[in-house]
Design an enzyme around this catalytic site. Structure first.
Site, PDB file in Angstrom:
ATOM      1  N   HIS A  72       0.973  -1.269  -0.053  1.00 31.10           N
ATOM      2  CA  HIS A  72      -0.073   0.035  -0.119  1.00 31.10           C
ATOM      3  C   HIS A  72       0.865   1.270   0.000  1.00 31.10           C
ATOM      4  CE1 HIS A  72      -4.234  -1.740   1.429  1.00 31.10           C
ATOM      5  NE2 HIS A  72      -3.586  -2.336   0.387  1.00 31.10           N
ATOM      6  N   TYR A 200      -9.719   5.213   7.248  1.00 31.08           N
ATOM      7  CA  TYR A 200      -9.920   5.288   8.733  1.00 31.08           C
ATOM      8  C   TYR A 200     -11.058   6.575   8.727  1.00 31.08           C
ATOM      9  CZ  TYR A 200      -5.575   3.277  10.074  1.00 31.08           C
ATOM     10  OH  TYR A 200      -4.681   2.338  10.261  1.00 31.08           O
ATOM     11  N   PRO A 292      -4.934  -0.013  18.482  1.00 29.65           N
ATOM     12  CA  PRO A 292      -4.294  -0.466  17.064  1.00 29.65           C
ATOM     13  C   PRO A 292      -4.556   0.367  16.208  1.00 29.65           C
ATOM     14  CG  PRO A 292      -6.804  -1.406  17.815  1.00 29.65           C
ATOM     15  CD  PRO A 292      -6.165  -0.687  19.099  1.00 29.65           C
ATOM     16  N   LYS A 296       0.719  -0.544  15.060  1.00 26.76           N
ATOM     17  CA  LYS A 296       1.847  -0.207  15.735  1.00 26.76           C
ATOM     18  C   LYS A 296       2.155  -1.747  16.522  1.00 26.76           C
ATOM     19  CE  LYS A 296       3.158   3.025  13.747  1.00 26.76           C
ATOM     20  NZ  LYS A 296       3.880   2.667  12.417  1.00 26.76           N
ATOM     21  N   TYR A 383       3.517   6.400  10.172  1.00 30.50           N
ATOM     22  CA  TYR A 383       2.450   5.342   9.854  1.00 30.50           C
ATOM     23  C   TYR A 383       3.636   4.193   9.199  1.00 30.50           C
ATOM     24  CZ  TYR A 383      -1.655   2.969   8.678  1.00 30.50           C
ATOM     25  OH  TYR A 383      -2.701   1.847   8.657  1.00 30.50           O
TER      26      TYR A 383
END
Length: 388
Positions: A72, A200, A292, A296, A383
């Site tokens: 991704h 998200y 979550p 991580k 990220y």
């Protein structure tokens, strides 16, 4: 029995540590409380930082991840009427790979089996002795027989409820914790993902996340109160609520189907310091837990294993410096990753007890993110994973 390193905990962090040590000629044994089938049945994270991908390749088990994982280049964040695409590759030159933790664990098992590395499953009554001496040992029961492992070092990879952290005296430990007033209801379904990247979504009804395991297996989550149970939610109720929390253009693409797994997980941020005492060295959930939201958990455990494996290998080559610095080195990255997970959770979840001010601040944060390359870069850097 005698081994140089006794690893307590046979999840991916303990198995990876065993493999990396054995690749360098360091003898290690793994003790796992559960059966192999149980370990492989656990549904966990699937977003791998580039650093973890590199470690798996270094350990010689990256081929299936390379063939089956989904790379991704970014992610989608949507909240308060604003949708932002965070382009990881453009902003940082790095990517993440979608490859389930179960598959990582399976790859590790297969390689450890191939090289004949010892892993004791259903090891019961594990106890650590003389950890603050030069001759620590671990006792356990396996198939009704008592065993003792004499070793140089003990790696505590046995999770939040394991014996390792609690062996460190309370007078030595400092624990920091933030418990969130909600949980995540997650389902796994044989359905295509709602988008090509993770979504998200912050919403006044609560947070939602659309994730995936592969092209026909999706993992979706809803923020829910901790007062209920997963069984209270029918599949139809879950899909209807997920649609409400997504922007219309994504809700229209959502494909539904029967769930094959459904559970509610509480959220907490937790860090225990130090991550070493005597001959015990903690890694992963034994030392820290993150919500979550920032993907991580597994990745932080992997960075611990990076530092710990290098330190143990250096010790047997005559260099004590890395082992002495392990706790401080690992914790520096742990706190930064925990900050990122905490901040992303604060930005996207609904905190009804905190009123309208927080909601307006969240909206301002997302709006700033949408219009600031610097803010997008900071999010992307965290990220994809800060450097080891």
């Amino acid at each position: 029995m005698r081994h140089q390193v006794c690893i307590i905990g046979g999840g991916p962090s303990g198995l990876l540590l065993s493999l990396l040590l054995r690749r360098a000629g360091v003898d290690a044994v793994v003790l796992e409380r559960r059966s192999r089938d149980y370990v492989l049945s656990r549904i966990r994270a699937g977003v791998l930082e580039q650093g973890l991908c590199d470690m798996l390749r270094e350990a010689g088990i990256g081929s299936r991840m390379q063939a089956e994982g989904f790379v991704h280049d970014g992610t989608i964040i949507t909240a308060h009427g604003t949708t932002v695409h965070i382009d990881f590759k453009k902003l940082t030159g790095k990517t993440v790979t979608i490859y389930g933790q179960t598959e990582v664990t399976r790859d590790l098992y297969e390689e450890l089996d191939r090289i004949g590395a010892p892993v004791f499953h259903e090891a019961e009554d594990v106890a650590i002795h003389d950890a603050d001496s030069d001759a620590p040992h671990v006792t356990f029961t396996h198939q009704g027989r008592s065993h003792r492992v004499d070793c140089d070092f003990i790696a505590g990879c046995d999770g939040f409820h394991g014996v390792s952290r609690n062996t460190i005296p309370k007078a030595v430990r400092r624990e920091f914790e933030n418990v969130y007033p909600f949980g995540w209801l997650g389902i796994l379904a044989h359905t295509p993902p709602v988008a090509d990247e993770l979504v998200y979504s912050g919403h006044e009804r609560g947070f939602a996340l659309c994730s995936m395991r592969n092209a026909n297996l999706s993992r979706h989550y809803l923020q829910v109160p901790l007062t209920g149970k997963a069984g209270d939610w029918s599949d139809d109720a879950f899909w209807a609520e997920l649609r409400r929390r997504l922007p219309p253009h994504l809700a229209e693409t959502l494909v539904t189907g029967p769930s094959i797994e459904k559970s509610i997980a509480p959220l907490r941020s937790f860090i225990s310091e130090p991550m070493s005492w005597g001959r015990i060295y903690l890694a992963g959930d034994a030392a820290h837990i993150v919500p979550p939201t920032g993907a991580k958990g597994l990745n932080l455990a992997a960075s611990d294993i990076h530092y710990l494996s290098k330190a143990l290998i250096a010790h047997y080559a005559g260099d004590e410096g890395l082992l002495a610095a392990y706790s401080a080195t690992a914790l520096a990255r742990v706190w930064k990753a925990s900050r990122f997970s905490w901040s992303l959770t604060r930005m996207l979840h609904h905190f009804p007890a905190e009123g309208s001010f927080l909601a307006r601040m969240q909206a301002a944060e997302v709006d700033y993110l949408a219009h600031s390359t610097a803010a997008q870069t900071a999010l992307a850097e965290n990220y994809v994973g800060l450097p080891y």
